[in-house]
Design a protein around this motif. Structure first.
Motif, PDB file in Angstrom:
ATOM      1  N   SER A   1       2.914  -2.693  11.686  1.00  0.00           N
ATOM      2  CA  SER A   1       3.495  -2.072  10.505  1.00  0.00           C
ATOM      3  C   SER A   1       4.338  -3.042   9.694  1.00  0.00           C
ATOM      4  O   SER A   1       5.321  -3.591  10.184  1.00  0.00           O
ATOM      5  N   ALA A   2       3.920  -3.267   8.477  1.00  0.00           N
ATOM      6  CA  ALA A   2       4.693  -4.084   7.541  1.00  0.00           C
ATOM      7  C   ALA A   2       4.384  -3.602   6.135  1.00  0.00           C
ATOM      8  O   ALA A   2       3.406  -2.880   5.920  1.00  0.00           O
ATOM      9  N   VAL A   3       5.223  -4.014   5.212  1.00  0.00           N
ATOM     10  CA  VAL A   3       5.059  -3.557   3.834  1.00  0.00           C
ATOM     11  C   VAL A   3       5.024  -4.763   2.906  1.00  0.00           C
ATOM     12  O   VAL A   3       5.722  -5.744   3.137  1.00  0.00           O
ATOM     13  N   PHE A   4       4.179  -4.674   1.890  1.00  0.00           N
ATOM     14  CA  PHE A   4       4.299  -5.639   0.790  1.00  0.00           C
ATOM     15  C   PHE A   4       4.900  -4.890  -0.378  1.00  0.00           C
ATOM     16  O   PHE A   4       4.655  -3.688  -0.555  1.00  0.00           O
ATOM     17  N   LEU A   5       5.720  -5.574  -1.142  1.00  0.00           N
ATOM     18  CA  LEU A   5       6.273  -4.996  -2.360  1.00  0.00           C
ATOM     19  C   LEU A   5       5.971  -5.974  -3.485  1.00  0.00           C
ATOM     20  O   LEU A   5       6.418  -7.124  -3.450  1.00  0.00           O
ATOM     21  N   ILE A   6       5.168  -5.525  -4.423  1.00  0.00           N
ATOM     22  CA  ILE A   6       4.783  -6.390  -5.529  1.00  0.00           C
ATOM     23  C   ILE A   6       5.142  -5.656  -6.824  1.00  0.00           C
ATOM     24  O   ILE A   6       4.851  -4.453  -6.948  1.00  0.00           O
ATOM     25  N   LYS A   7       5.769  -6.348  -7.754  1.00  0.00           N
ATOM     26  CA  LYS A   7       6.190  -5.683  -8.991  1.00  0.00           C
ATOM     27  C   LYS A   7       4.999  -4.968  -9.626  1.00  0.00           C
ATOM     28  O   LYS A   7       3.921  -5.544  -9.798  1.00  0.00           O
ATOM     29  N   GLU A   8       5.237  -3.721  -9.979  1.00  0.00           N
ATOM     30  CA  GLU A   8       4.157  -2.878 -10.484  1.00  0.00           C
ATOM     31  C   GLU A   8       3.517  -3.448 -11.755  1.00  0.00           C
ATOM     32  O   GLU A   8       2.346  -3.215 -12.035  1.00  0.00           O
ATOM     33  N   GLN A   9       4.285  -4.223 -12.489  1.00  0.00           N
ATOM     34  CA  GLN A   9       3.749  -4.799 -13.738  1.00  0.00           C
ATOM     35  C   GLN A   9       2.526  -5.697 -13.477  1.00  0.00           C
ATOM     36  O   GLN A   9       1.789  -6.021 -14.399  1.00  0.00           O
ATOM     37  N   TYR A  10       2.335  -6.113 -12.228  1.00  0.00           N
ATOM     38  CA  TYR A  10       1.189  -6.979 -11.903  1.00  0.00           C
ATOM     39  C   TYR A  10       0.017  -6.205 -11.305  1.00  0.00           C
ATOM     40  O   TYR A  10      -0.883  -6.786 -10.697  1.00  0.00           O
ATOM     41  N   LYS A  11       0.066  -4.898 -11.500  1.00  0.00           N
ATOM     42  CA  LYS A  11      -0.958  -4.017 -10.936  1.00  0.00           C
ATOM     43  C   LYS A  11      -2.389  -4.482 -11.234  1.00  0.00           C
ATOM     44  O   LYS A  11      -3.259  -4.469 -10.354  1.00  0.00           O
ATOM     45  N   ILE A  12      -2.593  -4.902 -12.492  1.00  0.00           N
ATOM     46  CA  ILE A  12      -3.955  -5.320 -12.870  1.00  0.00           C
ATOM     47  C   ILE A  12      -4.381  -6.558 -12.074  1.00  0.00           C
ATOM     48  O   ILE A  12      -5.507  -6.642 -11.588  1.00  0.00           O
ATOM     49  N   LEU A  13      -3.446  -7.490 -11.924  1.00  0.00           N
ATOM     50  CA  LEU A  13      -3.762  -8.702 -11.147  1.00  0.00           C
ATOM     51  C   LEU A  13      -4.081  -8.338  -9.703  1.00  0.00           C
ATOM     52  O   LEU A  13      -4.958  -8.920  -9.066  1.00  0.00           O
ATOM     53  N   GLN A  14      -3.357  -7.346  -9.210  1.00  0.00           N
ATOM     54  CA  GLN A  14      -3.556  -6.917  -7.821  1.00  0.00           C
ATOM     55  C   GLN A  14      -4.940  -6.278  -7.666  1.00  0.00           C
ATOM     56  O   GLN A  14      -5.643  -6.547  -6.688  1.00  0.00           O
TER      57      GLN A  14
END
Ligand SMILES: *Cc1c(COP(=O)(O)O)cnc(C)c1O
Length: 547
Positions: free
Chosen positions: A382-395
């Motif tokens: 169990s681990a979490v990534f947190l990526i700024k939502e503004q990069y959603k398209i890149l993700q």
């Protein structure tokens, strides 16, 4: 018939005969009643089958071979179904005995050994028809159970090994029982993604992070670093006018860091960025593992405005040093880079009343890695990534299953499988959700503050002893120490081995500041002050025995 073809035919026949023999051997274990009653196989077929068994090959017609195979196949399924049927009729009993065993284990975990000493394991082969669950449990208990170490117990201080809170164990059981393939938040097939999104929101609240991050669960901080750095790679490509996810990498990507965790280096290798390509920034002066901000800026200037990725540390594993996030956030205003923070366990400093300052300004990073199976005390994985939502398209560009039309438009239908490495995945969020709901902000604050105080206590005992010394100050929850007498460096390994051999504590070796050292990481909710004293006494006894 050509020679080649006849060889193929020979082989096919041999293979067929082997198959028949193999299947019939299985049938021999059945009683005759079962064969005669439940099947329509003829006497002639049984006779043929016996021929095969006795002579080792089959000479009859091919059509008979076909029906024999189907018949034997049915028999085999019947056997499997017997065990399954039996197990499924006895679920209550089976889960009861497993529950009892689990309770017994957890209630005696403090006495249980923390290390494996000698063991030889008997080898099993795959059973033909299976043993059923109860017998399999008996085999497990005889074979593997004795070598299970108390890694979630109070004195397992090696690596950074979290325990499992009772609520997280309950959540983990239910994860298995409900067995969801967690993807979406609306639709018909499954909406367990709602639980995941809620767990992420609770975690963000605990860590006092804004909701501007899009988060998800992965197996560990390694996969979290991988996920974050994959999006960073796509971001950097865009800055160079490229779509790396589609086109691949055509030039060296600039990655900067001072003391990145080995799993980030591994991620660079997996992502095709090259584990050797990291631009090594100096460590700041003194006994430290934190990045030297001046050297970082000098290296940034050398890049002449080229975009880059910065991997920073929110708690190094050796000495739990933190990069200066305030200074990095000031650099981020001046230069164009992706800022990643690996805060696998150190991020939980955010829960502490006394150490929160260590993560100040971390919310300004582009991506953050947080492990739940370490300081959050949730079972693996169990681990979490947190990526700024503004990069959603890149993700999405990085992770979408672009050639599977049945998955729909990733922007229209949120689906985790378009945002992270895995496709099918278990409901990893549930144990975390349970633990967050069960203990809340205060519960975690207490776990974290307690662990910090045990580390400080242990550090004090070492600092004041004649035989041991600290290799670094105790900054948070880890103690890095060695034998005081530098001329005895060659005895450090033996000392640690003997300490671990007691089975009362487990610590791991390290190398720091030109010294062989030992690390003790405090991340378990069960650890108490008496454990610190117990271990220190053991250390003294073992040291005396070395003299
Ligand atoms: C443990 C750790 C990792 C790797 O985590 P896994 O959960 O083992 O994949 C990465 N970074 C840091 C700082 C860690 O402590």
């Amino acid at each position: 018939m050509t020679f080649g073809a006849s060889v193929v035919q020979e082989n096919k026949k041999q293979k067929r005969d082997r198959n028949i023999k193999f299947l019939i051997t299985g049938v021999v274990f059945l009683n005759d009643d079962c064969i005669i009653k439940d099947t329509k196989i003829s006497k002639r077929a049984l006779w043929d089958a016996n021929c095969v068994l006795e002579r080792g090959f089959y000479t009859g017609s091919l059509s008979f071979y076909g029906s024999l195979l189907i018949f034997l196949n049915n028999i085999c399924h019947k056997i499997m179904n017997e065990q399954l049927k039996n197990d499924s009729a006895n679920v209550r009993h089976l889960l009861d005995i497993v529950k009892e065993q689990g309770i017994e284990y957890l209630n005696s975990i403090e006495e249980r050994s923390t290390s494996v000493v000698n063991h030889t394991l008997e080898k099993h082969t795959l059973p033909d028809s299976g043993y059923g669950t109860e017998e399999t449990l008996r085999i497990f208990n005889q074979k593997f159970e004795p070598v299970m170490v108390a890694s979630s117990g109070p004195r397992y201080w090696g690596f950074v090994t979290g325990g499992a809170t009772p609520a997280s164990v309950a959540g983990d059981w239910l994860t298995t029982i409900y067995d969801q393939n967690t993807q979406t938040m609306k639709g018909q097939g499954d909406i367990s993604g709602v639980i995941e999104v809620e767990a992420i929101r609770l975690l963000q609240e605990l860590l006092q992070l804004p909701e501007s991050f899009l988060g998800g669960f992965v197996t560990g901080a390694t996969m979290s670093n991988f996920t974050c750095l994959a999006v960073a790679r796509q971001w950097l490509g865009k800055a160079l006018g490229k779509d790396i996810a589609r086109e691949g990498i055509s030039e060296k990507i600039k990655v900067l860091g001072a003391t990145p965790h080995s799993s980030s280096i591994k991620s660079l290798s997996l992502l095709g960025l090259g584990s050797n390509n990291i631009i090594q920034i100096k460590i700041q002066e003194g006994n430290s593992e934190a990045i030297c901000i001046e050297d970082l800026e000098e290296n940034i200037l050398k890049l002449n405005g080229a975009p880059f990725i910065l991997i920073s540390s929110g708690g190094t594993v050796n000495t739990v040093d933190f990069d200066d996030f305030k200074a990095i956030s000031r650099l981020k205003e001046k230069y164009n880079f992706w800022w990643h923070i690996d805060a696998a366990f150190g991020g939980f400093a955010a829960c502490s009343t006394t150490h929160r300052h260590l993560v100040e300004n971390w919310e300004l990073a582009d991506s953050i890695t947080v492990d739940c199976h370490k300081w959050m005390n949730v079972p693996y994985e169990s681990a979490v990534f947190l990526i700024k939502e503004q990069y959603k398209i890149l993700q999405i560009e990085t992770f979408q299953n672009s050639n599977a039309p049945y998955l729909g438009d990733p922007l229209d239908n949120f689906n985790y499988l378009n945002f992270l490495p895995e496709n099918s995945r278990r409901l990893k969020a549930l144990p975390a959700w349970f633990s967050l709901m069960a203990y809340g902000k205060k519960g975690y604050q207490e776990i974290v503050d307690d662990n910090i105080s045990w580390a400080e206590k242990f550090g004090d005992l070492i600092e004041n002893s004649n035989d041991f010394k600290l290799l670094a100050p105790v900054r948070l929850n880890t103690v890095c120490f060695t034998l005081k007498d530098d001329t005895r460096q060659n005895e450090v390994d033996l000392f640690l081995e003997k300490v671990n051999d007691t089975g009362k504590v487990f610590m791991t070796p390290t190398f720091y500041n030109n010294h062989k050292g030992i690390r003790a990481a405090f991340v378990n909710w069960m650890t108490g002050e008496k454990d610190v004293h117990t271990v220190f006494e053991i250390m003294n006894e073992v040291f005396t025995s070395l003299k």
